[in-house]
Each structure stands twice: as structure tokens, then as C-alpha cells.
Design an enzyme around this catalytic site. Structure first.
Site, PDB file in Angstrom:
ATOM      1  N   THR A 372      12.648 -12.201  17.235  1.00  0.00           N
ATOM      2  CA  THR A 372      12.177 -11.873  15.906  1.00  0.00           C
ATOM      3  C   THR A 372      12.210 -10.364  15.936  1.00  0.00           C
ATOM      4  OG1 THR A 372      10.895 -13.906  15.745  1.00  0.00           O
ATOM      5  CG2 THR A 372      10.035 -12.043  14.503  1.00  0.00           C
ATOM      6  N   THR A 390      12.533 -12.452  10.902  1.00  0.00           N
ATOM      7  CA  THR A 390      13.222 -13.206  11.949  1.00  0.00           C
ATOM      8  C   THR A 390      14.302 -14.138  11.423  1.00  0.00           C
ATOM      9  OG1 THR A 390      12.816 -14.546  13.919  1.00  0.00           O
ATOM     10  CG2 THR A 390      11.660 -15.202  11.944  1.00  0.00           C
ATOM     11  N   ASN A 392      14.482 -16.647  13.654  1.00  0.00           N
ATOM     12  CA  ASN A 392      13.850 -17.496  14.663  1.00  0.00           C
ATOM     13  C   ASN A 392      14.410 -17.122  16.030  1.00  0.00           C
ATOM     14  OD1 ASN A 392      12.061 -19.256  15.771  1.00  0.00           O
ATOM     15  ND2 ASN A 392      13.305 -21.066  15.440  1.00  0.00           N
ATOM     16  N   ASP A 414      10.583 -24.380  13.625  1.00  0.00           N
ATOM     17  CA  ASP A 414       9.158 -24.012  13.640  1.00  0.00           C
ATOM     18  C   ASP A 414       8.273 -25.084  13.012  1.00  0.00           C
ATOM     19  OD1 ASP A 414       9.179 -21.717  15.113  1.00  0.00           O
ATOM     20  OD2 ASP A 414       9.205 -20.337  13.412  1.00  0.00           O
ATOM     21  N   SER A 443       4.342 -20.274  11.312  1.00  0.00           N
ATOM     22  CA  SER A 443       4.873 -19.135  12.071  1.00  0.00           C
ATOM     23  C   SER A 443       3.788 -18.565  12.979  1.00  0.00           C
ATOM     24  CB  SER A 443       5.325 -18.066  11.076  1.00  0.00           C
ATOM     25  OG  SER A 443       5.634 -16.867  11.745  1.00  0.00           O
ATOM     26  N   SER A 444       4.221 -17.835  13.994  1.00  0.00           N
ATOM     27  CA  SER A 444       3.272 -17.084  14.836  1.00  0.00           C
ATOM     28  C   SER A 444       3.263 -15.609  14.472  1.00  0.00           C
ATOM     29  CB  SER A 444       3.662 -17.212  16.313  1.00  0.00           C
ATOM     30  OG  SER A 444       3.600 -18.541  16.718  1.00  0.00           O
TER      31      SER A 444
HETATM   32  N1  GLY Z   1      10.146 -18.110  14.362  1.00  0.00           N
HETATM   33  C1  GLY Z   1       9.052 -17.668  15.091  1.00  0.00           C
HETATM   34  C2  GLY Z   1       7.802 -17.638  14.294  1.00  0.00           C
HETATM   35  O1  GLY Z   1       7.860 -17.528  13.086  1.00  0.00           O
HETATM   36  O2  GLY Z   1       6.753 -17.731  14.854  1.00  0.00           O
END
Ligand code: GLY
Length: 563
Positions: A372, A390, A392, A414, A443-444
């Protein structure tokens, strides 16, 4: 230490690239007024030039975003999505969600076979993995609300960079060469990313330049409608994917109320759902608030233990409760309430690890390649922007839209394809993050802004999939508890725990053997894979005298530029 500090004579921009030695105590680029820190020097320079011309942080955000789509194809994008958290110079704050969405014809079991098992790679590689992109809509949403310079001036540097090319770095050459076989497997033609790359090779992207010109000339419709949309939808259909013209036309970015909470003397503002970062960050920081952290040695056994146990409990909640707030009812207030957090930490003991098998989600009261990229900007007017974006995983789905030259995300991974089955980051999910038409995947990402005494203190964020949250956490603590400088903080070795799998990931060479022995004796399993990188943090710290210190992560090619 080899470091590069140049006076960029033409435009009077100060530039600092990352150093290759992350163990020394480095001081980052110091600038008096404004700064951009991003994953590539070309993008940081373009953003800073816009500021130098009188543009604001939002103008610079747009210019930097499009420049990263050219200069950092592994994660910079127009075929992906992301999140922005901002703080204006009057203290007002907000957040923009330009996360990808599931296509209209997506369904809960789309990655399962007849026996109900997850089909390997279907949500990660190729056209089936693609979510409806949000980056271009995000850029226009930002521009309409806050932009000040003409849009075409913001995107033109990226167009020129794509057309004239840029020299790729050693790390980029290695990364592109590694991905070549997948580009070849996924696409029906030879993409320009399949070549024998060497450090210094020129990467020119004419088709991408033309797509960016359509965005310049027709606005958002230059991407979501017309020729670009036609090329996009036709190619995805040719590869068996399901994104339609209607999906593209219906995409909108959404302004959201960020998560804001206090950690001791600091006010922290971070992204809300569908990004889990803000909630998890609040949970973890509140879990450790009762402890006198500054008296615990940095990266010692006790420090790693405390953060691990707080993270374990938070990630267990993430897996159970969190999903797109527009589709599922998430008890945000309950999950971040101090009483709830204290009760979650009740069974924490300094004497032994709490196995993840004994930790489930809590009981709340009411309901409510890991690539990302992140960039941080502070402008000369005092506005701050924190953006994480990102595709991903590295180069997303590896689908490169034929005739349009941009890479499509694999963000569908995700979602939780099946409850309890881990995604590419080892994260498990539940019904809350199940696939549904037009839903946004959890998402993180954790773009974050920190204030102290009502004043801007720090802008930060990072890539790193599930490790994003813990990387941001550790950098906040480096500043708030250990009084580090920005570059010094970014350079620190990092560790990560996410409930499942029940291991502490540690950057190799960063932790002493005594600490590791002690952790093992307490029942922790450690994972130290060669070259494991946890996050690539790009951040800016406001120093007590008001000047800015950049932190550009040496784990990548990241660079700070300012004046
Ligand atoms: N694709 C990683 C996230 O959004 O956490």
C-alpha cells in the site's frame, strides 16, 4: 551513514531520501514551512512544487497522488482506492473514504467452489479480484471541496512523468522483475511491466499518460465514463471479471467523520470504517493508557508484551465486529469505551502470554506483498493531509488495462471470503465483512493526525496490510512516550501481533536475543523471516520551534521534500 540532502537549486526545495542504514539515529529533513513525504522522490517533489507555487495541501495531495500512480506502480494508483484524514489550520478535521466497492453483481460466495471451499487465488490475482476503484473520484471530491489551483496544473506533472519516463530504483527493478511472471500469466498481451529491469532503466507509460489526459480534460468522467471506462470494462470482461459500466458510473467517494480520541496529552484523529485503523488504534492505545509506558524500556520484553496483548484483543474484535458501516451495524462507541477496554485487558498478566485460542471478541453493550502506500503533507498555511492508498498487494490483481496503461487492484481479497478463512494478510473475518453488492471491504489503513495542546503535532501513516495499525501505533508511542525525532522514530525496528496467527512478527536484526529468549519463556511464538519489513512509515513532525521534520522510511525508496 549515507544520506542525501540537496538544495534543489531551481525551486529551492530541500530534499531528503531515505538512508540505507536504519539503525543509526538519523535526523530527517528539516523544513521551515511545508513538506511532502511519500514513497518516491518524484512524487514528493511534484507535491512540494505545487506547494511552492502557492497551492495548498489538498492541491499537493492531488498532484502527489497522480504522480505516485506513475512513479510507484506497485501501490500508487488510479485503479485502486484509499482514505484521507485532514486537519485544516483552523483545527477542523475530517476524512474522505475513496475505498473500492464490490461490483453490483458480486455475492457472498463468489470465491467459493461447489463444496464451499475458498478457490485459491481467485480473490487475489486476475480480473475477479478487482473492486470498483475510488482514487479518481477521491481526487475530484478533494478538489471540489478544498482545491485552489487549476486542476490541470495538478495532474500535468504526472502526465509529463508518465510520457517522458523516470529512472527506476534498484528496489523497483527487483520488485518489477519478481512480478513479471504474474503480469504475463494474467494479461492477454505483453504489458510494459514485463521487461528485464535494471536500476536506472527508464519507465515510460504512454497509455497511462493518455488516460491521465482524459482525466485532466473530462474530469472524473475521463475515468468512470467514455473511452477509459470502455477500455476498462471490456478488458475486465475479456478476462472473466464482473465490473460493469454501471459500477463505474455509480462510484462515489464519501466524506466521513473520523475517529477522534485522547491518548494522555495527545488528541488522535484517524480513519473510521470501512478502515479499521482508527478503531483498533483507539482500542490499543486505551488498553495501554493505565501503564507508565515511558518507564518501560523501548522495545524491551515488557513493552513488546504489553503492546502484543493489547493488539491481540483488538484484532480479535476487528475480526468479529468490523465491516462497512453503511452495511453493518458496528458498535464503535462500545468498542472504544474505556470500561470495555479495561475489562478486555482484565486477564492480561505479565507472567505469561494469553494464547489467542483463549481470546475471542468481547461482549459489547449496545450495537453500533503487502503493498500500500502512504503520504503525509503539511502546507505553508498549516493545513495537514494524511493519505493512505493502495492496489492491495503489490501491483494489485496484476491486470493492466489494455490501451489505458493502469493497474487494477485486488481489493476484493480484503473481504472475508468465508468466515474464519484467512485472507492474504492472515486476517480472518466474519459476517460483518462478508461480500455484498456495492459494499466496501474492511481495510487496515490508518492515515492519522496527532495534535498536542490543540496544535498540530504529527501526520503519519504507512502501508503494510494488517501491520499498518501496529506500525502507526509504535510511531505514535515513539514520539509521545520516548521523545524521539521523526526520522529516528521511523527508523526503529517494529513488531506486530494480530490475534491470528498467534505469533509476534519481528523485523530481523532489530531485537536483542535476551528479549527474544524472555518472550519465548513467557509463551510467545516469534516469527523473524529474513527481510521481513513491517510498514513503510512516511510522517512529518512539527518541532517545538514550529519547523517540520520529515520521517521517510528507509525500508523503501521514500523521500521527504520541503521548503
Ligand atoms: N488492502 C489492505 C488494506 O486496506 O488494509
Amino acid at each position: 551513514m549515507k544520506q542525501l540532502i540537496l538544495l534543489f537549486a531551481f525551486s529551492f526545495l530541500f530534499i531528503k531520501c531515505n538512508s540505507s542504514n536504519i539503525k543509526e539515529k538519523n535526523i530527517g529533513l528539516i523544513a521551515q514551512k511545508a513538506m511532502v513525504v511519500s514513497a518516491k522522490i518524484e512524487a514528493s517533489q511534484i507535491g512540494a512544487e505545487i506547494l511552492k507555487k502557492g497551492g495548498n495541501a489538498y492541491d499537493a495531495m492531488i498532484a502527489t497522488h497522480f504522480a505516485l500512480a506513475v512513479a510507484y506502480p506497485v501501490a500508487g494508483n488510479i485503479g485502486g482506492g484509499g482514505f484521507m484524514v485532514y486537519r485544516n489550520n483552523d483545527g477542523t478535521k475530517g476524512a474522505l473514504d475513496f475505498r473500492e466497492k464490490a461490483p453490483i453483481t458480486a455475492h457472498k460466495d463468489m470465491y467459493l467452489d461447489g463444496a464451499g471451499n475458498v478457490i485459491k487465488n481467485k480473490s487475489t490475482v486476475g480480473a475477479h479480484a478487482v473492486g470498483v476503484p475510488g482514487s479518481v473520484a477521491g481526487a475530484f471530491e478533494v478538489y471540489e471541496k478544498f482545491g485552489s489551483l487549476p486542476f490541470k496544473e495538478l495532474i500535468q506533472p504526472a502526465i509529463d512523468l508518465a510520457r517522458n519516463g523516470f529512472k527506476i530504483t534498484k528496489k523497483q527493478a527487483a520488485s518489477l522483475n519478481k512480478a513479471a511472471a504474474k503480469f504475463k500469466k494474467v494479461n492477454t498481451y505483453k504489458t510494459l511491466f514485463e521487461a528485464e529491469w535494471k536500476e536506472g532503466s527508464l519507465l515510460k507509460q504512454e497509455e497511462l499518460a493518455q488516460t491521465l489526459e482524459r482525466i485532466r480534460d473530462f474530469g472524473s468522467a475521463g475515468f468512470y465514463e467514455g473511452k477509459t471506462a470502455e477500455l476498462f470494462v471490456n478488458y475486465v470482461a475479456q478476462l472473466g471479471g464482473i465490473i460493469s459500466r454501471e459500477d463505474l458510473q455509480k462510484y462515489t467517494a464519501i466524506w466521513r467523520k473520523p475517529i477522534t480520541f485522547k491518548y494522555k496529552d495527545y488528541q488522535i484523529t484517524s480513519m473510521t470504517l470501512p478502515a479499521s485503523g482508527g478503531i483498533c488504534l483507539a482500542q490499543i492505545l486505551k488498553s495501554i493508557t493505565p501503564y507508565n509506558i515511558s518507564e518501560i524500556k523501548h522495545n524491551s520484553t515488557k513493552y513488546i508484551q504489553l503492546l502484543t496483548e493489547a493488539s491481540r484483543r483488538s484484532y480479535a474484535d476487528r475480526a468479529h465486529f468490523l465491516g462497512d458501516i453503511d452495511f453493518v451495524n458496528v458498535p464503535i462507541d462500545s468498542l472504544t469505551a474505556t470500561d470495555y477496554i479495561n475489562q478486555r485487558m482484565d486477564n492480561f498478566s505479565w507472567d505469561k502470554a494469553t494464547p489467542s485460542s483463549e481470546v475471542s471478541h468481547g461482549k459489547v453493550l449496545g450495537y453500533e506483498s503487502d503493498e500500500t502506500t502512504h503520504y503525509s503533507i503539511i502546507d505553508q498555511f498549516g493545513n495537514a493531509v494524511s493519505v493512505t492508498t493502495t492496489l492491495n498487494t503489490g501491483y494489485g490483481s496484476k491486470v493492466v488495462v489494455k490501451g489505458a496503461g493502469f493497474i487494477l487492484n485486488n481489493e476484493m481479497d480484503d473481504f472475508s471470503s468465508k468466515p474464519g478463512v484467512p485472507n492474504v494478510y492472515g486476517l480472518v473475518g466474519s459476517k460483518a465483512n462478508a461480500i455484498a453488492p456495492e459494499k466496501r471491504m474492511l481495510s487496515s489503513m490508518t492515515p492519522t493526525i496527532v495534535e498536542k495542546n490543540g496544535k498540530l503535532k504529527m501526520v503519519l501513516g504507512t502501508p503494510g496490510g494488517s501491520t499498518i495499525i501496529t506500525s502507526v501505533l509504535q510511531n505514535i508511542l515513539n514520539i509521545a512516550e520516548y521523545d524521539m525525532g521523526m526520522q529516528e522514530s521511523v527508523d526503529q525496528p517494529r513488531f506486530h501481533h494480530q490475534w491470528l496467527p498467534d505469533v509476534i512478527r519481528m523485523e530481523p536484526g532489530g531485537f536483542n536475543s535476551e528479549t527474544k529468549t524472555e518472550l519465548k519463556a513467557l509463551g510467545y511464538t516469534l516469527y523473524e523471516k529474513k527481510a521481513l519489513v513491517i510498514g513503510k512509515v512516511d510522517a512529518i513532525l512539527v518541532l517545538p520551534n514550529g519547523s517540520l521534520e520529515g520521517g521517510a522510511d528507509a525500508r523503501g525508496d521514500d523521500a521527504a521534500v520541503g521548503f
